[in-house]
Design a protein around this motif. Structure first.
Motif, PDB file in Angstrom:
ATOM      1  N   SER A 133      -8.702   2.256  -3.193  1.00 20.09           N
ATOM      2  CA  SER A 133      -8.406   3.239  -1.706  1.00 20.09           C
ATOM      3  C   SER A 133      -9.272   2.854  -0.712  1.00 20.09           C
ATOM      4  O   SER A 133     -10.620   2.702  -0.816  1.00 20.09           O
ATOM      5  N   ASN A 157       0.931  -1.057  -0.077  1.00 26.22           N
ATOM      6  CA  ASN A 157      -0.028  -0.240   0.018  1.00 26.22           C
ATOM      7  C   ASN A 157       0.765   1.220  -0.136  1.00 26.22           C
ATOM      8  O   ASN A 157       1.918   1.388   0.723  1.00 26.22           O
ATOM      9  N   ARG A 194     -10.413   4.116   3.365  1.00 23.93           N
ATOM     10  CA  ARG A 194     -10.038   5.083   4.342  1.00 23.93           C
ATOM     11  C   ARG A 194      -9.676   4.291   5.766  1.00 23.93           C
ATOM     12  O   ARG A 194     -10.176   3.303   6.172  1.00 23.93           O
ATOM     13  N   TYR A 251       0.423   5.384   1.412  1.00 24.36           N
ATOM     14  CA  TYR A 251      -0.495   6.016   2.449  1.00 24.36           C
ATOM     15  C   TYR A 251      -0.262   7.628   2.134  1.00 24.36           C
ATOM     16  O   TYR A 251       0.705   8.199   2.121  1.00 24.36           O
ATOM     17  N   ILE A 300      -5.903   8.035   3.670  1.00 26.71           N
ATOM     18  CA  ILE A 300      -6.370   7.304   2.709  1.00 26.71           C
ATOM     19  C   ILE A 300      -5.297   6.174   2.265  1.00 26.71           C
ATOM     20  O   ILE A 300      -4.112   6.764   2.141  1.00 26.71           O
ATOM     21  N   THR A 356      -3.966   3.475  -0.101  1.00 25.67           N
ATOM     22  CA  THR A 356      -4.096   2.949  -1.651  1.00 25.67           C
ATOM     23  C   THR A 356      -3.519   1.626  -1.974  1.00 25.67           C
ATOM     24  O   THR A 356      -2.342   1.502  -1.725  1.00 25.67           O
TER      25      THR A 356
END
Length: 219
Positions: free
Chosen positions: A101, A66, A103, A68, A74, A76
């Motif tokens: 994405s 990921n 949260r 960030y 968020i 992603t």
């Protein structure tokens, strides 16, 4: 006492030699992985390469790489690694989740260390159900049958870039921690190359263009 002393000395020497062998093996592993990232072609998917490299140490785990955004909170997804995980994502979400994405309400700690393993404190079901329906979340969890989750932080020159999150099969105990943490440092170098070479913007554009095709399916 003399014999006991001899055995104790042999045991200590054996333990020292074993520790040295382990350290040499770890550094060799780190050097190989670092070289892999150095030699990776510029048009390669560095995020998938990072996840695939970790799968050599954690072959049965689900691995997610990921990026960030600290300002928006968020996270992603750049790569999902693991045959079962990818098949399950495509089955219920019609996507391998690349570019999707999420949260994350939990703030990123300020004292994260590059390459260090941290346990994921949020419940996997809570994260899924916050972004998908409860029915889909439950089905995904049932099929993957994962236990503990951990993540490795990715840093480049003091900047937090994201993490590698991995879920172990239920009942499996985390092992080879030194190898995994060393790999996290090599992965940080790889992710840093994305920033340095300016690859990120182009990749995000491609992911965004494809994200319109994303959509969960009913159960």
């Amino acid at each position: 006492l003399g014999i006991e002393g001899i055995f104790r000395d042999i045991s200590e020497r054996y333990a020292t030699a074993k520790k040295m062998r382990e350290q040499i093996e770890q550094m060799g592993f780190f050097s190989r992985k670092l070289q892999d990232f150095i030699e990776l072609p510029a048009d390669s998917d560095i995020y998938y390469a990072i996840g695939q490299g970790l799968s050599e140490v954690l072959p049965n785990s689900m691995i997610i790489v990921n990026t960030y955004n600290r300002d928006t909170g968020i996270l992603t997804i750049r790569a999902l690694v693991g045959d079962q995980a990818r098949a399950t994502a495509r089955k219920y979400l019609r996507s391998d989740l690349t570019g999707f994405s999420l949260r994350v309400d939990e703030p990123v700690p300020e004292d994260l260390i590059a390459g260090k393993i941290y346990p994921v404190t949020q419940n996997f079901n809570d994260i899924l159900s916050r972004n998908f329906s409860q029915e889909i979340s439950t089905a995904i969890i049932r099929e993957l049958n994962l236990g503990d989750f951990y993540y490795l932080s990715l840093f480049w020159k003091g900047s937090f870039l994201g993490n590698i999150t991995f879920g172990l099969p239920k009942g499996e105990i985390l092992e080879k921690i030194p190898f995994i943490e060393l790999y996290g440092k090599a992965g940080s170098y790889g992710a840093g190359n994305v920033e340095r070479a300016g690859w990120t913007a182009a990749r995000i554009g491609r992911y965004a263009a494809g994200s319109g095709r994303f959509g969960p399916v009913g159960i």
